[in-house]
Motif scaffolding. Structure first.
Motif, PDB file in Angstrom:
ATOM      1  N   GLN A  54     -16.742  -0.590   4.748  1.00 57.19           N
ATOM      2  CA  GLN A  54     -17.514  -1.510   5.084  1.00 57.19           C
ATOM      3  C   GLN A  54     -17.832  -2.394   3.577  1.00 57.19           C
ATOM      4  O   GLN A  54     -18.424  -3.580   3.815  1.00 57.19           O
ATOM      5  N   ALA A  55     -17.393  -1.867   2.599  1.00 53.54           N
ATOM      6  CA  ALA A  55     -17.619  -2.447   1.187  1.00 53.54           C
ATOM      7  C   ALA A  55     -16.642  -3.866   1.291  1.00 53.54           C
ATOM      8  O   ALA A  55     -16.714  -4.865   0.796  1.00 53.54           O
ATOM      9  N   LEU A  56     -15.566  -3.249   2.150  1.00 47.16           N
ATOM     10  CA  LEU A  56     -14.348  -4.604   2.048  1.00 47.16           C
ATOM     11  C   LEU A  56     -14.860  -5.529   3.108  1.00 47.16           C
ATOM     12  O   LEU A  56     -14.313  -6.785   3.146  1.00 47.16           O
ATOM     13  N   PHE A  62      -9.372  -2.281  -5.045  1.00 46.33           N
ATOM     14  CA  PHE A  62      -8.981  -1.354  -6.277  1.00 46.33           C
ATOM     15  C   PHE A  62     -10.281  -1.221  -7.056  1.00 46.33           C
ATOM     16  O   PHE A  62     -10.221  -0.165  -7.520  1.00 46.33           O
ATOM     17  N   ILE A  63     -11.388  -1.845  -7.159  1.00 42.28           N
ATOM     18  CA  ILE A  63     -12.691  -1.634  -7.755  1.00 42.28           C
ATOM     19  C   ILE A  63     -13.420  -0.629  -7.040  1.00 42.28           C
ATOM     20  O   ILE A  63     -13.893   0.490  -7.442  1.00 42.28           O
ATOM     21  N   THR A  72      -6.723   1.420   0.893  1.00 44.53           N
ATOM     22  CA  THR A  72      -5.755   0.215   1.633  1.00 44.53           C
ATOM     23  C   THR A  72      -4.346   0.581   1.370  1.00 44.53           C
ATOM     24  O   THR A  72      -4.124   1.171   0.239  1.00 44.53           O
ATOM     25  N   ALA A  73      -3.576  -0.078   2.097  1.00 45.77           N
ATOM     26  CA  ALA A  73      -2.049  -0.034   1.855  1.00 45.77           C
ATOM     27  C   ALA A  73      -1.878  -0.469   0.658  1.00 45.77           C
ATOM     28  O   ALA A  73      -0.930   0.028  -0.082  1.00 45.77           O
ATOM     29  N   GLN A  74      -2.196  -1.565   0.212  1.00 46.73           N
ATOM     30  CA  GLN A  74      -1.804  -2.395  -1.090  1.00 46.73           C
ATOM     31  C   GLN A  74      -2.197  -1.561  -2.288  1.00 46.73           C
ATOM     32  O   GLN A  74      -1.463  -1.238  -3.264  1.00 46.73           O
ATOM     33  N   ALA A 117      -2.506   1.903  -1.999  1.00 50.27           N
ATOM     34  CA  ALA A 117      -1.474   3.318  -1.912  1.00 50.27           C
ATOM     35  C   ALA A 117      -0.097   2.630  -2.685  1.00 50.27           C
ATOM     36  O   ALA A 117       0.273   3.630  -3.077  1.00 50.27           O
ATOM     37  N   ILE A 118       0.385   1.447  -2.416  1.00 50.40           N
ATOM     38  CA  ILE A 118       1.634   1.109  -3.132  1.00 50.40           C
ATOM     39  C   ILE A 118       1.473   1.209  -4.713  1.00 50.40           C
ATOM     40  O   ILE A 118       2.267   1.776  -5.416  1.00 50.40           O
ATOM     41  N   LYS A 119       0.135   0.957  -5.227  1.00 48.56           N
ATOM     42  CA  LYS A 119       0.106   0.952  -6.528  1.00 48.56           C
ATOM     43  C   LYS A 119       0.184   2.365  -7.010  1.00 48.56           C
ATOM     44  O   LYS A 119       0.760   2.649  -7.836  1.00 48.56           O
ATOM     45  N   ALA A 120      -0.670   3.383  -5.933  1.00 45.38           N
ATOM     46  CA  ALA A 120      -0.354   4.479  -6.404  1.00 45.38           C
ATOM     47  C   ALA A 120       1.062   5.190  -6.411  1.00 45.38           C
ATOM     48  O   ALA A 120       1.425   5.916  -7.304  1.00 45.38           O
ATOM     49  N   LEU A 121       1.618   4.837  -5.498  1.00 46.74           N
ATOM     50  CA  LEU A 121       2.972   5.119  -5.254  1.00 46.74           C
ATOM     51  C   LEU A 121       3.838   4.752  -6.612  1.00 46.74           C
ATOM     52  O   LEU A 121       4.744   5.421  -7.047  1.00 46.74           O
ATOM     53  N   GLN A 122       3.612   3.477  -6.897  1.00 44.90           N
ATOM     54  CA  GLN A 122       4.342   3.087  -8.126  1.00 44.90           C
ATOM     55  C   GLN A 122       4.042   4.003  -9.290  1.00 44.90           C
ATOM     56  O   GLN A 122       5.023   4.303 -10.201  1.00 44.90           O
TER      57      GLN A 122
END
Lengths: 296, 316
Positions: free
Chosen positions: A160-162, A234-235, A244-246, A248-253
């Motif tokens: 809900q913060a988003l 991110f924050i 969120t998916a975005q 998750a990609i950063k974590a993947l990277q």
């Protein structure tokens, strides 16, 4: 128009047989197509390249000369993505957040736009001016207090913060107001009023159905923006289950900085839902953005 | 009310009358309810945090809640902090080398796309929107790869031409170029569509008349296109300024997630510096001071922009 050089403009317009048309295109404007073709290629290539690497694996990215034809490993790489991070969960999170924001924006912005376009009330003009001014205030710089508020509300690491801050936007209200004043006649609303409808009924049964296409485009744009948002999630999001998916990609990277194929497969997977939306509604999105443009 | 029902007199009357003033109290309050969600959310999540930033900046403030009033000390420290000036320089550099090309490209493409006889116009318009729907996070991974020192496509071409490979992220100039390229890629198509929308509102006979009078394409561009685009140019310049000066995600992800964006902070922007201080080093007060400084900078730059770009094409 202004790009044509020597050709007699009036003639090519008056005698618009397909032959003269083709001739004038072929002769005068080949560079136009070259320019547009280059721009289109520049737009498409990175997305295509994402797919190539994610269908071959890292070697596609490290192979010289570079590989430009997709391979057959896409599904294997996807499986690996799902094993490395809780990606399904992240996609669901993104989907929930973006859908709620899309629906909220489409509905709440139409409602407020209707009030501004078709109702008279004290302070309306001042309120509207304030609304327009908020569009130019870079509120994102206040991320530290924004985080503190979320923390006070106990919303850190929740979706809900988003969702809540994105449910309605100044731009959306402005845009729906333009649409409503342009498409709905006062006579129609007065007739409904005569029949005893109150403003809520008028909005729901008459105004909203008429502007639903515009509201749908607004919802789509809201979906795209929410789906692609990075800084705020991110924050606010901390645990991988909430990503969120975005994020998750950063974590993947960063988890596996070496395996580019994996990062690309994740990126492509995140882009697919939007590509599907775009395939169905791309035209409406283009005309929506052009309609929403601030015209002089 | 009755007067508005006769079509002949409709024009001169105020618009907007779905509500009759003599309705029940509910009906008089209803419009406030309809517009309330926006104002409530803006107050809580927009305006209040913004004002609170100014307050927090006066403290030495910890996330745990410890705070001591330090007055303007954070700002004094900021003014003496080379990392701040470095971030400021980087932000301006990236902003300028991304905004100018982006809007120029958009201007040219919009002019070209506005041609009446253009084929595949829909395809081109849609292609231009593809970068906008692709997320920054996904794009950053692709661009980092395309510009990679050892195996990047671009360096393969550079190598093929007989030059040394370039390590873009290791130098200020290279990293700023790379970040800007990504920004330009993402936004030029969107801006093209905005300009195109404004151009299509210009009556075509204006161009025809100008052509009859012997005005060439360049003259037409400066005397018709540019003046009619003025409002939308002002709008895009201001929007790109607000966006460009807050740039965060691109430098973060292109540098593999490092908050300093490289060992020498070569591409650390003000937003990254703010994040590093606030959430990396847990100095909420100092971070907020950076936010205040950035806010002031954006307001000043946006004003200057506004004044400059509203002069554009006014005389001519």
């Amino acid at each position: 128009m202004a790009t044509t050089t020597g050709t007699p403009q009036r003639d090519s317009v008056r005698v618009r047989t397909s032959r003269t048309r083709r001739r004038s295109i072929g002769r005068v404007r080949w560079y136009t197509y070259l320019l547009l073709g280059l721009a289109a290629a520049a737009c498409i290539f990175p997305v295509y390249w994402m797919f190539v690497v994610s269908s071959v694996g890292s070697q596609a990215a490290t192979q010289l000369p570079p590989r430009v034809v997709p391979g057959g490993n896409f599904l294997d790489l996807l499986e690996l993505v799902f094993e490395t991070v809780p990606f399904v969960r992240s996609l669901v999170n993104s989907f929930v957040v973006a859908s709620l924001i899309a629906v909220g924006q489409a509905f709440l912005c139409s409602l407020a736009g209707f009030a501004f376009a078709k109702m008279t009330f004290k302070g309306r003009d001042v309120l509207f001016l304030v609304l327009v001014l908020t569009m130019t205030v870079p509120a994102q710089l206040a991320i530290i207090p924004q985080y503190m508020i979320m923390s006070t509300l106990g919303w850190v690491d929740t979706l809900q913060a988003l969702v809540v801050p994105g449910l309605v936007s100044a731009f959306g209200i402005f845009w729906m107001r333009q649409h409503i004043s342009a498409t709905i006649s006062d006579e129609l609303l007065q007739a409904a009023r005569m029949d005893g409808a109150n403003s809520w009924q008028i909005f729901l049964r008459i105004a909203f159905p008429v502007v639903r296409p515009a509201a749908a485009v607004l919802g789509l744009l809201g979906f795209v923006n929410a789906w692609n948002d990075f800084l705020w999630p991110f924050i606010v999001l901390k645990s991988p289950d909430m990503y969120t998916a975005q994020i998750a990609i950063k974590a993947l990277q960063s988890n596996i900085s070496v395996d580019l194929g994996l990062a690309m497969a994740g990126s492509f997977l995140v882009t697919v839902p939007l590509l599907v939306l775009f395939a169905f509604f791309g035209k409406q999105m283009v005309s929506g953005i052009m309609d929403g443009a601030f015209k002089g | 009310m009755a007067a508005t029902l006769t079509p002949g007199t409709l024009k001169g009357v105020k618009p907007a009358t779905a509500t009759r003033p003599v309705e029940k109290r509910w009906e008089r309050l209803a419009p406030y309810g309809y517009v309330a969600p926006f104002y409530v959310l803006f107050l809580v999540f927009g305006l209040f945090p913004l004002l609170f930033t100014f307050y927090v900046a006066l403290f030495d403030w910890n996330p745990i809640g410890d705070k001591t009033f330090v007055g303007l000390a954070n700002f004094q420290q900021l003014a003496a902090d080379p990392r701040f000036w470095n971030a400021l320089k980087n932000t301006f550099s990236i902003w300028i080398i991304s905004t100018a090309p982006q809007l120029l490209i958009a201007l040219v493409l919009a002019q070209v796309l506005n041609s009446a006889l253009l084929r595949f116009a829909t395809f081109f318009r849609m292609a231009m929107l593809l970068p906008y729907i692709t997320s920054v996070a996904a794009t950053a991974i692709v661009f980092a790869q395309l510009f990679n020192r050892d195996f990047g496509l671009l360096n393969w071409v550079i190598g093929g031409l007989g030059f040394e490979h370039v390590d873009f992220m290791s130098t200020p100039v290279g990293s700023h170029l790379l970040v800007s390229t990504m920004v330009v890629w993402r936004w030029f198509g969107y801006n093209t569509l905005l300009y195109l929308a404004a151009l299509q509102a210009v009556p075509r006979d204006l161009y025809e008349a100008a052509a009859m009078d012997g005005a060439g394409p360049v003259k037409q561009f400066f005397h018709i296109t540019l003046p009619s685009l003025r409002p939308v140019i002002v709008f895009t310049v201001i929007m790109s300024t607000i966006g460009g000066l807050q740039i965060f995600t691109e430098p973060l992800l292109l540098s593999n997630g490092t908050l300093t964006c490289g060992t020498a902070r070569q591409c650390q922007t003000l937003s990254l510096f703010l994040y590093e201080q606030g959430f990396g080093s847990f100095k909420f007060g100092y971070g907020s001071a950076i936010g205040v400084a950035l806010f002031a900078i954006i307001v000043v730059v946006a004003l200057v922009n506004f004044l400059l770009s509203s002069r554009l094409g006014k005389k001519g």
